[in-house]
Each structure stands twice: as structure tokens, then as C-alpha cells.
Design a protein around this motif. Structure first.
Motif, mmCIF file in Angstrom:
data_model
loop_
_atom_site.group_PDB
_atom_site.id
_atom_site.type_symbol
_atom_site.label_atom_id
_atom_site.label_comp_id
_atom_site.label_asym_id
_atom_site.label_seq_id
_atom_site.Cartn_x
_atom_site.Cartn_y
_atom_site.Cartn_z
ATOM 1 N N UNK A 32 9.677 -6.022 1.355
ATOM 2 C CA UNK A 32 8.417 -5.750 2.020
ATOM 3 C C UNK A 32 7.342 -5.592 0.970
ATOM 4 N N UNK A 33 6.107 -5.640 1.455
ATOM 5 C CA UNK A 33 5.019 -5.431 0.507
ATOM 6 C C UNK A 33 4.990 -3.993 0.066
ATOM 7 N N UNK A 34 5.509 -3.084 0.911
ATOM 8 C CA UNK A 34 5.612 -1.679 0.578
ATOM 9 C C UNK A 34 4.297 -1.095 0.122
ATOM 10 N N UNK A 35 4.075 0.143 0.439
ATOM 11 C CA UNK A 35 2.925 0.847 -0.087
ATOM 12 C C UNK A 35 1.591 0.338 0.445
ATOM 13 N N UNK A 91 -0.371 -1.847 -0.601
ATOM 14 C CA UNK A 91 -1.409 -2.059 -1.603
ATOM 15 C C UNK A 91 -1.614 -3.538 -1.929
ATOM 16 N N UNK A 93 3.662 -12.629 -3.627
ATOM 17 C CA UNK A 93 4.055 -11.480 -4.427
ATOM 18 C C UNK A 93 5.353 -11.783 -5.137
ATOM 19 N N UNK A 94 5.496 -11.145 -6.270
ATOM 20 C CA UNK A 94 6.791 -11.218 -6.922
ATOM 21 C C UNK A 94 7.780 -10.415 -6.086
ATOM 22 N N UNK A 136 10.258 -7.683 -4.934
ATOM 23 C CA UNK A 136 10.236 -6.263 -5.285
ATOM 24 C C UNK A 136 11.582 -5.871 -5.889
ATOM 25 N N UNK A 189 9.385 -0.571 -10.337
ATOM 26 C CA UNK A 189 8.705 -1.592 -9.534
ATOM 27 C C UNK A 189 7.291 -1.154 -9.172
ATOM 28 N N UNK A 190 6.587 -2.024 -8.472
ATOM 29 C CA UNK A 190 5.153 -1.783 -8.279
ATOM 30 C C UNK A 190 4.866 -0.658 -7.285
ATOM 31 N N UNK A 191 5.865 -0.206 -6.552
ATOM 32 C CA UNK A 191 5.627 0.913 -5.637
ATOM 33 C C UNK A 191 5.602 2.244 -6.360
ATOM 34 N N UNK A 193 4.482 5.107 -8.646
ATOM 35 C CA UNK A 193 3.226 5.583 -9.217
ATOM 36 C C UNK A 193 3.454 6.410 -10.484
ATOM 37 N N UNK A 249 4.164 5.409 -3.899
ATOM 38 C CA UNK A 249 2.780 5.473 -3.432
ATOM 39 C C UNK A 249 2.612 6.385 -2.233
ATOM 40 N N UNK A 250 3.617 6.487 -1.383
ATOM 41 C CA UNK A 250 3.471 7.302 -0.178
ATOM 42 C C UNK A 250 3.844 8.766 -0.417
#
Lengths: 574, 77
Positions: free
Chosen positions: A42-45, A47, A54-55, A57, B15-17, B19, B56-57
Motif C-alpha cells: 500500500x502507499x501507507x501513511x 503521503x 512508487x518503489x 515498500x 522504509x518510507x513510512x 519517521x 507516520x501514523x
């Protein structure tokens, strides 16, 4: 997908066997050890725009290399080699006292073991040809091994998380195990929230009609509106339960529930559930930060005004309900540091604290008695605001709040020395965080003799069960079920039994109630036993019970194990 | 020969989630490519490392390493 379901999906992304998607991500991550697949696929978050490429996850946390650094007391040639899963690149160290060898964790390792995957055993031999040493590194160790690694620390951190929150999960306990007790307390306090985690209830946009406007509706429209209000009231309770289940700060919701039981109001006294939501949010906004700010706002809270009849407290016809409860239950304690004669005078001070037609707070000058009043021995043209400041100026007010906090989080005989120290800290600023820090780091709280001596509230019992085993309540039968579960044990949130609020400690239990609580534990066991994540099998008793079980525990299967643990009387306490 | 100090250094990526990342309570700097590097002292014969990634959440991902070795005598509790 509901918020609850989304959360469930996010949690389950790491609690189930890798899906084809996660396997693909795993291949893309070859050469890296990942710890989790959070939000996999998922795109998650939120953002990134859904349409943007997207790369994939990857794992939330991955480890790509481990370097061993050893210092010896004399110059030597030390070889550091990897064994087991750590058979990656290695190098002999040079002669000297500092030795360093890096191990790139190669593709022969599972790319994403995750928390629920198998444990990874990395072994390292340190050998100078004379006295070999061995270092073991286990990534994702089984839970019982975590407990065995430091049982004293495990029990202490579990106690902290359990008592301050809503059921201690492995994640919460293990996060606290990584730091000292004081640091774990600081982390809990730093996580306090002044707003809810999820969105506001959906019905807040619905207009609040005055009684007159409702009277102008057709009978059918009035009936429909009442049906809607009934649904919204139910859904407000579900919303708060869901907040308790999803919040990253269970201490926040424990404090909201605590204040809901001290400065009590009820849905039964309000024409619209919107008003109880507003109060609930006020409790969250100020009840986590500063008691004085909370005390200044609640006399003007519409739900409170309705619950304690402040709207009918007018000049010449004072209604003493709010004035009496302010002193007896909200700030000083019955008969403490005030006279009976203060109550009617305080009621006069609060005359005119009313509502407009749409149930917003409004000070009605014409209803206010602006004559002289004598309160706590002082005479003046006081308003209700003045009374609140006079109450807050009393040290007894801070002491009363500290007594309530002690009863809520520690229970048992009060430690008057601790309460005195907390009072000194709380008065006169009324900042709550330092006081909570003192409470949670006190000997009275941390003493191992206190483990398992406090009766769980029904909310802790039911919500805590879901949180402990990381299951979403959307698994439960229907929207009403969780309300029924807590309500049948005498804690129907937003409907406290009376102005004294919720019971505490052993007052939660009588002969009938104990059977109901045990029956609920049994139902939860039946309902959840087939959904238990397999990774909970290790250390389940350590996770669920604060003290040794009273009865014998069936360990034939995870299902029986879980069921008998929930049914044991030890599950009722924390 | 006696080993007087033993450290391990972890290198990896989030990963990008994610923070922020803390290891045993200490915040670890994340590079622009989301990589991290953290050195952990192994203080006794048994130690544990807890990695907490805050997403992030506001939720957290918690992972754990257990370390045990025969190189340094156990420190008194």
C-alpha cells in the motif's frame, strides 16, 4: 475499509505468511534482512498520491550488515568468523588490540523474516588460537526467550504498560524493555495526545436543533431524528472503544476514562451525543496536560451543565447540584476543607451558567445573582469562575486529585507520603505530567508485591484482551457486541452509574459481577481462540497473566492454552 | 588474551513510512537514503537490543535482538 479494518490489515501484514506481493518485495530486497512488512503493498501513511509510481515498500526496518568490534587487553591476531546464518563475508583482523569484522548479510538468508517469521541465529566466533569466545545474536527471538533473557525487567515493564494502559501487547512491552524504567515512563508521557488518533465521529456535521425547531418537525421527521440520535449515541460509544483499541497512547485514553469517572456526565442527560463528544475531547485536551485548565472549562461544558442541572440554576432559585458535586466529588472530597454553608453560596456564584437554544454555553447575565456571597470565609461578588480559582488555590484540591490518581493507577491502601509528594508537585501549577512521572516511578507503583493486586475495569478486561493479542474488534460479532461485553460487566461508557462515576478496585466485583466477567472472558476466549496469531504461542502465559494462575493451565494446544488462561481468576487482575 | 570490550554495529535501512528510529531508547540518525548505522555496546554476557521504528501514523514497529557471548564476564545486576 474502516479505520479499524485498515489498522487490522496493517497489523496483519506482518502477522501472516508472506503473500505473493510480500514475496515479490522480498526478492526485490535480496541481500537485506528485513524485520517487517508494514503496510506492504500500500502507499501507507497517505503521503504519496495513489496514482504516482512508487518503489515497492520494503520492510519497516532492515539490517544489511553486522560488524563485530572487539577490543582485547593485549595485541593479538583475532579471527572473527560467522557461523549459522551469519556465514557471510568475513575477514581476519590485523594484529593489535582493536579488531573489526563486518558481515554483509547475504541472500542465503530469508529476505524478510518479520516479527512473526522464524528467529535468525547469527553466531560469531572470536578466536586468537588460544581462548575462543562465541557471540550469539538472535534476531526476532521467540517471546519466551525474551522473557527468559531478563525476567525481572520483563515483569517490571509489563506491569508498567499494563497498569498505565489498556492491555500490554508484546510490542509495547518489548519497546519498554529496551530502555530503563524511567525512560519507559518518559516515553509513555511523551506519547500523551491532546487529540484523538482517529477521525471525529461522522455525525458531528449533523445540525443540532433547538427544542423549538424539533417541535416544528412532522411526527415522522421527529421519530426519524430520534432514531438517528439513538444510532449516533451508540456509534459514539463504539467510536471511543475504537479509539481505545487503536490509539498509540493507551495512557491518554486511560486518563480520559479516569476523568470521565471523576467529573462525570452521561449521555442519558444530553439530547445530542455531540455534546458528550465535545466533553470527551475536552477531557483529552486538558486532562492529559493540566488539571486547572480542565477545571476551568468543565463548569461551562454543555453536557455537564445538562447533567447537573446548571441550566436551571438561576438567581432567586439556586440549584445546588453542581456546587455540591464540585466540592464533594470533583475537587475536594466530601466534607474536606469546606463547610456545608459554602454550597448554597457557590450555587449562587454559578447562577447564569447556562445554554443557548442550540446547547452552546452561554452566560445569562439576567439569570446571574451578582450579589455578595461568602465562600470559604471570603466575601465578594463572586462568579463561578472565581470559585474555581478559589478551589484551585486550596492544596486540598491538588491532594484530592492525587488521591484519585493513586487509586486509579496503583490501588490498594494509599501511600500518604507519596500522595503528599505528588501534591507538592501538582500544586499550584496543576501540571499533570510531572505528577504522573512521580506516580509511575514511585516505589508504590514499581513494588513487585503490587503485581496482580488491582482489579481490571471492564474496559481494561475487554479492550485489553483485544490489544494484548493484537486483534481488531471488527472481528467481533456486531457493532453492539463490544458495548454489550463492557456494559454487561457494568461499565457502559458514557453512561456512568451515577455522579460518583465508575467504581474502582474490588468495587468492580461482587458475586454476580464476577461471574459475568468470567463469562465474558470465556466468550472472548471462544471468539478469539481461532484467530490467535501463531507467534503468540511462545510466552502466552507471561503475556496474559500478571501473577501465577490459580488453576491448572491446559497447554495441549494454543487454543486450550489461551482459553484456560483467560478463564483463570488471575486474568481479572493486573 | 581477554576481550575487554565488545560492540556490534548494525547497518541497514528503514522504509518510507518510518519517521524515526530508536535503538535502546537512543534516536538514530537516518540518512537521506533512509539508511542508518548504530553501534551498540554489549555490556555483559547477555544483552538485548530493541529497535523501535515510529511510523507516520504514530504507531510503532518493535524488533528485538538478543545477544549472548562468552567473551566478557557477566556484569553484576
Amino acid at each position: 475499509m474502516s479505520t479499524a479494518q485498515q489498522s487490522s490489515a496493517s497489523r496483519n501484514a506482518e502477522s501472516v505468511d508472506p503473500s505473493p506481493m510480500s514475496a515479490a518485495i522480498g526478492l526485490a530486497m535480496a541481500g537485506a534482512i528485513g524485520f517487517a512488512l508494514t503496510g506492504c503493498g500500500s502507499s501507507g501513511g497517505g503521503d504519496a498520491p495513489p496514482s504516482a509510481p512508487e518503489e515497492p515498500l520494503g520492510p519497516a526496518i532492515s539490517v544489511q550488515s553486522v560488524t563485530i568490534l572487539a577490543t582485547t587487553d593485549s595485541a593479538t591476531a583475532l579471527s572473527i568468523t560467522g557461523t549459522d546464518d551469519a556465514s557471510g563475508r568475513n575477514a581476519s583482523s590485523p594484529n593489535g588490540t582493536s579488531h573489526q569484522t563486518s558481515f554483509a548479510l547475504g541472500s542465503q538468508l530469508p529476505s524478510d523474516p518479520g516479527r512473526t517469521g522464524r528467529a535468525l541465529h547469527l553466531g560469531f566466533d572470536l578466536d586468537d588460537g588460544d581462548s575462543p569466545h562465541h557471540l550469539d545474536c538472535i534476531i526476532n527471538p521467540p517471546h519466551d526467550q525474551v522473557v527468559d533473557s531478563d525476567p525481572v525487567r520483563f515483569k517490571a515493564r509489563r506491569h508498567l504498560v499494563e497498569r498505565s494502559g489498556l492491555g500490554a501487547s508484546w510490542d509495547e512491552i518489548e519497546a519498554a524493555m529496551g530502555v530503563s524504567h524511567a525512560e519507559a515512563v518518559d516515553a509513555l508521557l511523551a506519547g500523551l495526545r491532546q487529540t484523538h488518533h482517529q477521525g471525529a465521529p461522522y455525525f458531528l456535521g449533523e445540525p443540532i436543533l433547538s427544542w423549538r425547531e424539533r417541535g416544528r418537525l412532522s411526527q415522522q421527521a421527529r421519530d426519524d431524528l430520534q432514531d438517528n440520535i439513538n444510532d449516533w449515541s451508540r456509534d459514539l460509544r463504539r467510536w471511543w472503544h475504537q479509539e481505545m483499541l487503536l490509539t498509540p497512547s493507551p495512557l491518554t485514553e486511560r486518563l480520559v476514562l479516569f476523568w470521565h469517572g471523576v467529573w462525570t456526565s452521561s449521555l442519558s442527560g444530553t439530547p445530542y451525543p455531540h455534546l458528550m463528544y465535545v466533553q470527551n475531547q475536552t477531557l483529552r485536551q486538558w486532562g492529559t496536560v493540566n488539571f486547572a485548565e480542565l477545571a476551568r472549562r468543565l463548569p461551562k461544558d454543555p453536557a455537564m451543565i445538562l447533567y447537573l442541572d446548571s441550566d436551571s440554576n438561576v438567581k432567586g432559585r439556586p440549584n445546588e447540584n453542581f456546587a455540591r458535586e464540585l466540592l464533594e466529588l470533583f475537587s475536594l472530597g466530601e466534607g474536606q476543607d469546606y463547610d456545608e454553608a459554602d454550597i448554597p453560596e457557590i450555587a449562587r456564584c454559578f447562577t447564569g451558567y447556562g445554554l443557548d437554544d442550540h446547547f452552546n454555553y452561554r452566560f445569562k447575565t439576567s439569570d446571574h445573582d451578582d450579589g455578595e456571597k461568602t465562600v470559604f470565609g471570603q466575601t465578594g461578588h463572586f462568579t463561578g469562575d472565581d470559585v474555581i480559582e478559589m478551589v484551585l488555590a486550596k492544596r486540598r484540591c491538588a491532594e484530592y486529585i492525587c488521591e484519585q490518581l493513586f487509586d486509579e493507577f496503583i490501588s490498594g491502601p494509599r501511600d500518604n507520603t507519596l500522595i503528599g509528594d505528588m501534591t507538592d508537585l501538582l500544586h499550584p501549577s496543576y501540571d499533570l505530567v510531572p505528577v504522573l512521572r512521580m506516580l509511575f516511578t514511585s516505589n508504590a507503583f514499581t513494588n513487585t508485591a503490587g503485581y496482580g493486586t488491582r482489579m481490571k475495569s471492564p474496559v481494561e478486561l475487554v479492550i485489553g484482551t483485544f490489544r494484548r493479542v493484537e486483534l481488531d474488534w471488527s472481528y467481533d460479532d456486531s457493532p453492539w457486541t463490544i458495548l454489550w461485553r463492557t456494559g454487561s460487566c457494568d461499565q457502559d461508557i458514557f453512561y456512568p452509574p451515577n455522579v460518583r462515576g465508575w467504581p474502582r478496585g474490588t468495587d468492580w466485583v461482587d458475586a454476580k459481577n464476577f461471574l459475568t466477567r468470567r463469562k465474558q472472558a470465556k466468550h472472548l476466549g471462544w471468539y478469539l481462540e481461532n484467530r490467535l496469531p501463531p507467534h503468540l504461542a511462545d510466552g502466552l502465559q507471561d503475556l496474559l497473566l500478571s501473577i501465577n494462575p490459580v488453576g491448572s493451565i491446559d497447554t495441549r494446544s494454543l487454543k486450550f492454552h489461551y482459553r484456560t488462561l483467560l478463564l483463570d481468576p488471575a486474568y481479572q487482575v493486573n | 588474551m581477554a576481550v575487554t570490550q565488545l560492540d556490534i554495529e548494525l547497518q541497514g535501512q528503514v522504509n518510507r513510512l518510518v519517521r524515526s528510529l530508536r535503538i535502546n531508547g537512543d534516536t538514530v540518525a537516518l540518512a537521506a537514503d533512509r539508511s542508518y548505522r548504530a553501534r551498540i555496546s554489549v555490556p555483559s554476557s547477555a544483552a538485548s537490543v530493541t529497535l523501535v521504528a515510529t511510523l507516520a501514523d504514530g504507531s510503532a514497529q518493535v524488533r528485538r535482538l538478543l545477544l549472548g557471548h562468552s567473551a566478557i564476564p557477566a556484569a553484576p545486576l
